[in-house]
Write a protein that holds these residues in place. Structure first.
Motif, PDB file in Angstrom:
ATOM      1  N   THR A 144      31.111 -21.149  63.759  1.00 35.74           N
ATOM      2  CA  THR A 144      30.278 -22.315  64.050  1.00 35.74           C
ATOM      3  C   THR A 144      29.962 -23.174  62.836  1.00 35.74           C
ATOM      4  O   THR A 144      29.700 -24.372  62.971  1.00 35.74           O
ATOM      5  CB  THR A 144      28.939 -21.873  64.672  1.00 35.74           C
ATOM      6  OG1 THR A 144      28.168 -21.144  63.691  1.00 35.74           O
ATOM      7  CG2 THR A 144      29.162 -20.999  65.897  1.00 35.74           C
TER       8      THR A 144
ATOM      9  N   ASN B 155      25.606 -15.960  73.366  1.00 34.97           N
ATOM     10  CA  ASN B 155      26.525 -17.029  73.767  1.00 34.97           C
ATOM     11  C   ASN B 155      25.885 -18.410  73.735  1.00 34.97           C
ATOM     12  O   ASN B 155      26.509 -19.382  73.284  1.00 34.97           O
ATOM     13  CB  ASN B 155      27.081 -16.737  75.159  1.00 34.97           C
ATOM     14  CG  ASN B 155      28.013 -15.542  75.164  1.00 34.97           C
ATOM     15  OD1 ASN B 155      28.666 -15.253  74.162  1.00 34.97           O
ATOM     16  ND2 ASN B 155      28.076 -14.835  76.275  1.00 34.97           N
TER      17      ASN B 155
ATOM     18  N   SER C 230      21.592 -15.275  68.609  1.00 32.47           N
ATOM     19  CA  SER C 230      23.001 -15.543  68.294  1.00 32.47           C
ATOM     20  C   SER C 230      23.930 -15.137  69.424  1.00 32.47           C
ATOM     21  O   SER C 230      25.115 -14.927  69.210  1.00 32.47           O
ATOM     22  CB  SER C 230      23.402 -14.786  67.019  1.00 32.47           C
ATOM     23  OG  SER C 230      23.260 -13.377  67.211  1.00 32.47           O
TER      24      SER C 230
ATOM     25  N   SER D 224      24.910 -19.344  69.909  1.00 31.72           N
ATOM     26  CA  SER D 224      26.108 -19.582  69.092  1.00 31.72           C
ATOM     27  C   SER D 224      26.828 -20.859  69.511  1.00 31.72           C
ATOM     28  O   SER D 224      27.303 -21.630  68.661  1.00 31.72           O
ATOM     29  CB  SER D 224      27.057 -18.388  69.198  1.00 31.72           C
ATOM     30  OG  SER D 224      26.467 -17.226  68.663  1.00 31.72           O
ATOM     31  N   THR D 225      26.921 -21.092  70.817  1.00 37.88           N
ATOM     32  CA  THR D 225      27.586 -22.307  71.297  1.00 37.88           C
ATOM     33  C   THR D 225      26.829 -23.548  70.853  1.00 37.88           C
ATOM     34  O   THR D 225      27.424 -24.532  70.390  1.00 37.88           O
ATOM     35  CB  THR D 225      27.717 -22.282  72.827  1.00 37.88           C
ATOM     36  OG1 THR D 225      28.509 -21.163  73.211  1.00 37.88           O
ATOM     37  CG2 THR D 225      28.367 -23.552  73.348  1.00 37.88           C
TER      38      THR D 225
ATOM     39  N   VAL E 102      29.767 -15.292  63.511  1.00 34.03           N
ATOM     40  CA  VAL E 102      29.124 -16.495  64.055  1.00 34.03           C
ATOM     41  C   VAL E 102      29.175 -17.622  63.028  1.00 34.03           C
ATOM     42  O   VAL E 102      29.470 -18.771  63.366  1.00 34.03           O
ATOM     43  CB  VAL E 102      27.666 -16.193  64.459  1.00 34.03           C
ATOM     44  CG1 VAL E 102      26.936 -17.477  64.857  1.00 34.03           C
ATOM     45  CG2 VAL E 102      27.622 -15.193  65.606  1.00 34.03           C
TER      46      VAL E 102
ATOM     47  N   LEU F 119      25.886 -11.636  61.080  1.00 35.42           N
ATOM     48  CA  LEU F 119      26.259 -12.937  61.635  1.00 35.42           C
ATOM     49  C   LEU F 119      27.467 -13.564  60.945  1.00 35.42           C
ATOM     50  O   LEU F 119      27.700 -14.766  61.062  1.00 35.42           O
ATOM     51  CB  LEU F 119      25.064 -13.893  61.536  1.00 35.42           C
ATOM     52  CG  LEU F 119      23.884 -13.544  62.443  1.00 35.42           C
ATOM     53  CD1 LEU F 119      22.644 -14.350  62.061  1.00 35.42           C
ATOM     54  CD2 LEU F 119      24.234 -13.792  63.902  1.00 35.42           C
TER      55      LEU F 119
ATOM     56  N   ASN G  22      19.223 -13.599  64.172  1.00 35.10           N
ATOM     57  CA  ASN G  22      19.096 -12.662  65.284  1.00 35.10           C
ATOM     58  C   ASN G  22      18.241 -11.484  64.841  1.00 35.10           C
ATOM     59  O   ASN G  22      17.717 -11.465  63.714  1.00 35.10           O
ATOM     60  CB  ASN G  22      20.475 -12.197  65.788  1.00 35.10           C
ATOM     61  CG  ASN G  22      21.266 -11.432  64.742  1.00 35.10           C
ATOM     62  OD1 ASN G  22      20.721 -11.002  63.721  1.00 35.10           O
ATOM     63  ND2 ASN G  22      22.554 -11.259  64.987  1.00 35.10           N
TER      64      ASN G  22
ATOM     65  N   ILE H 189      20.968 -19.960  61.724  1.00 37.83           N
ATOM     66  CA  ILE H 189      20.948 -19.119  62.918  1.00 37.83           C
ATOM     67  C   ILE H 189      20.526 -17.705  62.529  1.00 37.83           C
ATOM     68  O   ILE H 189      20.882 -17.205  61.459  1.00 37.83           O
ATOM     69  CB  ILE H 189      22.318 -19.122  63.629  1.00 37.83           C
ATOM     70  CG1 ILE H 189      22.218 -18.455  65.006  1.00 37.83           C
ATOM     71  CG2 ILE H 189      23.407 -18.505  62.775  1.00 37.83           C
ATOM     72  CD1 ILE H 189      23.403 -18.751  65.924  1.00 37.83           C
TER      73      ILE H 189
END
Length: 226
Positions: free
Chosen positions: A44, A10, A8, A13-14, A40, A37, A30, A28
């Protein structure tokens, strides 16, 4: 598609944000668990899950974590997966420690494939997070930068290239997984924000005799950020 992202940071996440906007179902994960999260997910639209759940994604699993964390992945799930598994990471010895198999000649993604027991496609590793987040452009423009995709399964390579084009970047075939060192840290194709023809030329320029030296220089430059 049903897509799971493990990592998660950069890059992960992008990518989650882009893929949600394209209409995909994205989870997602981590190492700290879904409860970490919340931000995030809000930024997103991706669903926070455990790494085991993300690894069960039916169509695509993206691994965007440091090499030192690869052995902690749910290998039993990934090895049995029918999905495309994409490695977006890079090996930096000062962060990840010396990994003998890579030092002895495997590319970092060949090593990842060996650890998880599943073939991988290499992509999204030769662009810095800021450029990934800000430089996507509509198709047909003259200002799109390009990303290279390496892998032994050419149908899967084409699928990832198509996804990259949909996100907003040009994509080129970077060769087999054993050639993926050409888009790794220190090489001419690494994080230079090149357009398509220039990236193809940079991949051709890569010299195996200087790869170890180039990686050492890149590792030394990156050391203060780890």
């Amino acid at each position: 598609m049903e897509i799971g992202i493990i990592g998660s940071g950069n890059i992960g996440s992008t990518l989650a944000g882009y893929l949600i906007k394209l209409g995909h179902q994205v989870t997602i994960a981590n190492s700290r668990g879904p409860e970490s999260l919340t931000d995030v997910a809000e930024n997103t639209g991706a669903k926070p899950v455990t790494a085991e759940e993300a690894a069960r994604a039916k169509d695509l699993v993206i691994i965007a974590i440091p090499a030192k964390a690869i052995r902690k992945l749910p290998v039993d799930i990934l090895s049995a997966s029918k999905a495309i598994v994409l490695d977006a990471g890079n090996y930096y010895p000062s962060r990840d420690g010396q990994i003998a198999e890579i030092e002895d000649g495997l590319t970092d993604s060949e090593w990842v494939a060996k650890v998880i027991g599943h073939p991988v496609i290499k992509a999204f590793n030769n662009i810095v997070a800021g450029s990934l987040a800000s430089k996507a452009r509509p198709g047909g423009g003259t200002d799109r930068i390009a990303l290279s995709v390496a892998g032994d399964n050419k149908e899967q390579t084409k699928d990832i290239m198509k996804l990259i084009e949909e996100i907003g970047f040009d994509a080129i075939d970077g060769g087999t997984l054993s050639e993926s060192w050409k888009q790794q840290p220190g090489e001419p194709a690494y994080c230079q924000d090149l357009e398509k023809d220039a990236l193809e030329a940079a991949l051709q320029e890569a010299d195996p005799s200087t790869h170890r030296e180039n990686l050492a220089k890149a590792d030394e430059m990156a050391r203060p950020y780890f």
